[in-house]
Write an enzyme that holds these catalytic residues in place. Structure first.
Site, PDB file in Angstrom:
ATOM      1  N   CYS A  68       0.810  -1.223   0.000  1.00 35.61           N
ATOM      2  CA  CYS A  68       0.000   0.000   0.000  1.00 35.61           C
ATOM      3  C   CYS A  68       0.839   1.267   0.000  1.00 35.61           C
ATOM      4  CB  CYS A  68      -0.954   0.000   1.193  1.00 35.61           C
ATOM      5  SG  CYS A  68      -0.125   0.092   2.816  1.00 35.61           S
ATOM      6  N   HIS A 107      -1.480   1.160   7.050  1.00 37.89           N
ATOM      7  CA  HIS A 107      -2.091   1.201   5.719  1.00 37.89           C
ATOM      8  C   HIS A 107      -2.250   2.636   5.222  1.00 37.89           C
ATOM      9  CE1 HIS A 107      -4.038  -0.665   2.344  1.00 37.89           C
ATOM     10  NE2 HIS A 107      -5.129   0.052   2.495  1.00 37.89           N
ATOM     11  N   ASP A 122      -8.000   3.462  -2.848  1.00 36.27           N
ATOM     12  CA  ASP A 122      -7.072   2.515  -2.231  1.00 36.27           C
ATOM     13  C   ASP A 122      -6.678   1.463  -3.266  1.00 36.27           C
ATOM     14  OD1 ASP A 122      -5.603   0.794  -0.717  1.00 36.27           O
ATOM     15  OD2 ASP A 122      -7.208   0.268   0.691  1.00 36.27           O
TER      16      ASP A 122
END
Length: 290
Positions: A68, A107, A122
Site C-alpha cells: 500500500c 495502511h 485505495d
C-alpha cells in the site's frame, strides 16, 4: 519521473485534462489491473524503501508491484500532478485472528475531493478486499462493486470499512477448508480518521513489516493482481484464481499448488513479474485470507 511513462505502464490512454470521477475511476482501474499488490522483495533479499523515485523505478520501470505504501503513494503522485485535490490518510487494518484492529497504523490511503465530495482511493490492499472504484466517504451507504458490497460507517470521527462477499464455489474440494478462505460473509477491513498523513509517517511501519517475525508479510510471500472479472493471488506456492459472480451471488475460487520450479514461470505468465533475485516462497499459517 513522468506521467507518460506511468500511463504506458498501466495502459491508460484516456483523458488527462478532466479531473472528474469517471476519469479517476478509469485511471484507478488501469492501475490495479497492471500493478500487483506484492511483498516479494522481502523474500528475495531486497529492501523496500518509500522514497518516491525508488517506488517509481520499481513499479514503472522494473514493472514490479508493491504494497500500500508504494502503490498508493505512486497513485497519489499521479493524481496530484493531474490536478486532483489529494491527500494521504492512515488506516489500522483489522486482524480477524485477534478480532481487533491493529495498534500500528500500517495502511496508506489516498483521499480525493471532487466537486466537494470526498472519495477514498485505495489501490494497495489486494485480493477480494481490493475496491475497484473510488468509494464516496458516506456513512452507512452500501456501495456495490464487482468484488462485493463495500460500506463505510463513521463513529466518533473514526471511519470503518467493511465488505460483504458472495458465496464461494471451490471445485477442488481439497482446498475447501483452506485457511486462505474467508469464512464470514461480512468482514471488517480497516479503520481510519481524516487526519492528513505524510509518507514520513510510515517509515517505521515500512521497516517493521519487512523485518519483524511477528509481521504478516515476513510469514507469507504474496502477489495478487486484479483482472477484468476477478483476481489472481500467489501465496507461497498456492495459486488461486477468483472469478466474481461466476453464478448468481457466487464467486468461483480455483486453487492450484505449484512446485518450486513453477513459481518463477507463474509470476511471469500470470502477474507479468520478473524478479532480479531468487524468490524463496513462504506461507506460514496465519490470519491472511483472500
Amino acid at each position: 519521473m513522468n506521467l507518460e511513462e506511468y500511463f504506458a505502464r498501466t495502459g491508460y490512454k484516456g483523458s488527462l485534462e478532466k479531473q472528474d470521477l469517471e476519469t479517476l475511476t478509469d485511471i484507478f482501474q488501469h492501475h490495479i489491473r497492471a500493478v500487483p499488490f506484492e511483498n516479494l522483495s522481502i523474500h528475495c533479499g531486497e529492501k523496500i524503501t518509500l522514497e518516491l523515485e525508488h517506488v517509481y523505478n520499481k513499479i514503472v520501470r522494473r514493472k514490479r508491484g508493491g504494497w500500500c505504501m508504494e502503490n498508493n503513494q505512486l497513485l497519489g503522485w499521479v493524481l496530484k500532478h493531474l490536478g486532483y485535490d489529494t491527500s494521504f490518510l492512515g488506516a489500522y487494518v483489522f486482524n480477524p485472528h485477534q478480532n481487533a484492529y491493529a495498534t500500528i497504523m500500517t495502511h496508506l490511503l489516498v483521499k480525493v475531493v471532487i466537486d466537494g465530495k470526498v472519495y477514498v482511493v485505495d489501490g494497495g490492499f489486494g485480493v477480494s478486499y481490493q475496491m475497484w472504484q473510488p468509494m464516496e466517504l458516506v456513512s452507512g451507504k452500501d456501495q456495490p462493486q464487482a468484488p462485493g458490497i463495500f460500506r463505510f460507517t463513521e463513529k466518533n470521527a473514526i471511519w470503518y470499512l467493511e465488505k460483504m462477499r458472495r458465496k464461494q464455489y471451490i471445485p477442488n474440494q481439497n482446498f475447501s477448508n483452506s485457511d486462505l478462505l474467508e469464512k464470514k460473509e461480512c468482514r471488517k477491513v480497516y479503520m481510519f480518521s481524516l487526519e492528513p498523513r505524510t509518507v514520513e509517517d510510515f517509515h517505521f511501519q515500512c521497516m517493521y513489516l519487512q523485518t519483524s517475525p511477528d509481521a504478516l508479510f515476513t510469514k507469507k510471500s504474496i502477489c495478487t493482481l486484479q483482472t477484468t472479472d476477478g483476481f489472481r493471488a500467489l501465496i507461497g506456492w498456492t495459486l488461486t484464481e477468483t472469478t466474481y459472480n461466476y453464478k448468481e451471488n457466487m464467486d468461483l475460487v480455483e486453487f492450484v499448488t505449484l512446485e518450486d520450479e513453477e513459481v518463477e514461470k507463474t509470476l511471469k505468465e500470470k502477474f507479468n513479474i520478473t524478479l532480479d533475485r531468487k524468490l524463496v516462497p513462504i506461507n506460514v499459517k496465519g490470519f491472511y485470507t483472500i
